[in-house]
Design an enzyme around this catalytic site. Sequence first.
Site, PDB file in Angstrom:
ATOM      1  N   CYS A   1      52.098 -17.271  46.047  1.00 52.04           N
ATOM      2  CA  CYS A   1      53.444 -16.713  46.191  1.00 52.04           C
ATOM      3  C   CYS A   1      53.712 -16.264  47.621  1.00 52.04           C
ATOM      4  O   CYS A   1      54.848 -16.294  48.088  1.00 52.04           O
ATOM      5  CB  CYS A   1      53.624 -15.512  45.254  1.00 52.04           C
ATOM      6  SG  CYS A   1      53.831 -15.924  43.513  1.00 52.04           S
TER       7      CYS A   1
ATOM      8  N   GLU B   1      64.585 -22.062  42.921  1.00 51.98           N
ATOM      9  CA  GLU B   1      63.565 -21.056  43.223  1.00 51.98           C
ATOM     10  C   GLU B   1      62.621 -21.501  44.327  1.00 51.98           C
ATOM     11  O   GLU B   1      61.563 -20.911  44.523  1.00 51.98           O
ATOM     12  CB  GLU B   1      62.788 -20.726  41.953  1.00 51.98           C
ATOM     13  CG  GLU B   1      63.651 -20.180  40.833  1.00 51.98           C
ATOM     14  CD  GLU B   1      63.996 -18.707  40.987  1.00 51.98           C
ATOM     15  OE1 GLU B   1      63.098 -17.914  41.317  1.00 51.98           O
ATOM     16  OE2 GLU B   1      65.176 -18.351  40.782  1.00 51.98           O
TER      17      GLU B   1
ATOM     18  N   HIS C   1      57.336 -19.541  37.127  1.00 49.96           N
ATOM     19  CA  HIS C   1      57.410 -20.634  38.103  1.00 49.96           C
ATOM     20  C   HIS C   1      56.259 -21.605  37.849  1.00 49.96           C
ATOM     21  O   HIS C   1      55.211 -21.212  37.316  1.00 49.96           O
ATOM     22  CB  HIS C   1      57.291 -20.117  39.546  1.00 49.96           C
ATOM     23  CG  HIS C   1      58.458 -19.320  40.009  1.00 49.96           C
ATOM     24  ND1 HIS C   1      58.329 -18.135  40.712  1.00 49.96           N
ATOM     25  CD2 HIS C   1      59.793 -19.530  39.895  1.00 49.96           C
ATOM     26  CE1 HIS C   1      59.516 -17.662  41.006  1.00 49.96           C
ATOM     27  NE2 HIS C   1      60.424 -18.482  40.511  1.00 49.96           N
TER      28      HIS C   1
END
Length: 448
Positions: A371, A174, A250
């Site tokens: 993000c 990721e 995450h």
Amino acid sequence: MKSFEVNFDGLVGPTHNYGGLSFGNVASQSNSQQASNPREAALQGLEKMKALMDMGFVQGVLAPQERPDVAALRSLGFGGTDAQVIEKAAKEAMPLLVASCSASSMWVANAATVSPSADTADGRVHFTAANLNCKFHRSIEHPTTSRVLGAMFADPEHFAHHAALPAVAQFGDEGAANHTRFCRSYGEAGVEFFVYGRSAFDRRYPAPQKYPARQTLEASQAVARLHGLSDAGVVFAQQNPAVIDQGVFHNDVIAVGNGELLFHHQDAFLNTEHVLAELHGKLQARGAAFQSICVPRDQVAVEDAVRSYLFNSQLLSRADGSMLLIVPEECRSNPRVWQYLQSLTASGGPVSEVKVFDLKQSMQNGGGPACLRLRVALKETELAAVNPGVIMTPALYGTLTRWVNTHYRDALRESDLADPQLLLECRTALDELTQILKLGAVYPFQIN
């Protein structure tokens, strides 16, 4: 030689919508089917970029993807002209059309993992595009991501690019959302911190029960090998499975690091004492003074951290050595989180100021300030080798603002995704964008 940490923020794409595609992401699922505002989303992101530029930080831009992804739909059996592909998908498999229209590439913390030249065996900056194979709508991103990064960081003397890891569950990757780097200064050798949710091959590691652990230990280890990192310069840590099951999909939703500082929740990791001790020892060996700020659960519960995205913040080093924390408006709206932040800045510690940004369009889809950015530590000569078209300036900000206002819709609902005109609008906008950012041909419609 001077060195910098450059934040390359993702430019929100024209198809920004609330498809509710990300299982395990509480905000994404709870706002599903609402009408989005792509224009507002892109402008909010640009305003954050300009604000950081105005504060003296080097700021870059990372272009969005072509959406809808007609090639992905064709690979799933839809044929005919592009318009017919979209119409058939809308009629026969609307969830696939929604996935092919996702603008999730805006969250470029997932675009790749980046290792600075001071850490790598060959002295170049290394990039590995993330395969994002846990979710279909994200797994289709990495080919274009690789081309865009290659156009931004093109000089092979300074930059090395690696293809995404094999797109199988055992190597779920990721990107930088599960990776951070600690160092005394950005141009010196540091310690890269890889956080994983599970091990693919060793059943002794615990795993979450409700939501998927998207990052594997084996993927993190593979990236470290590809980048030529030494054992002395890496620490691998497992995320607490219990917080994954509470919506911490995450690591950057529960911890953020920069320089010599780790800002984290009490429940972020398994074996926290061991993790902190290893980070301290390895950084000390590199001449750095590691410190951590642990947020107690009795002051900020995991639920509050997830809803406010307290840890999905940007921790930035100022010239005077103090740190600035960039947080979303949702932190100010949460009384417990805001009270904690006030006490944090009043404590005399390394975080001296908190700045709040309105990123509602991104936040409602499950992505905060951290993000939206990919951090790249660069020496002065390396920064000079970056494609200058992607470095934010007042002129570029003005150009991109006009570009967004020209090409983006101010409302988008799921039913609008079935309109073939949306694809034409997106391609027209992106064709112009590649000229603005001097990227060349990076999109499938430009290449095929």
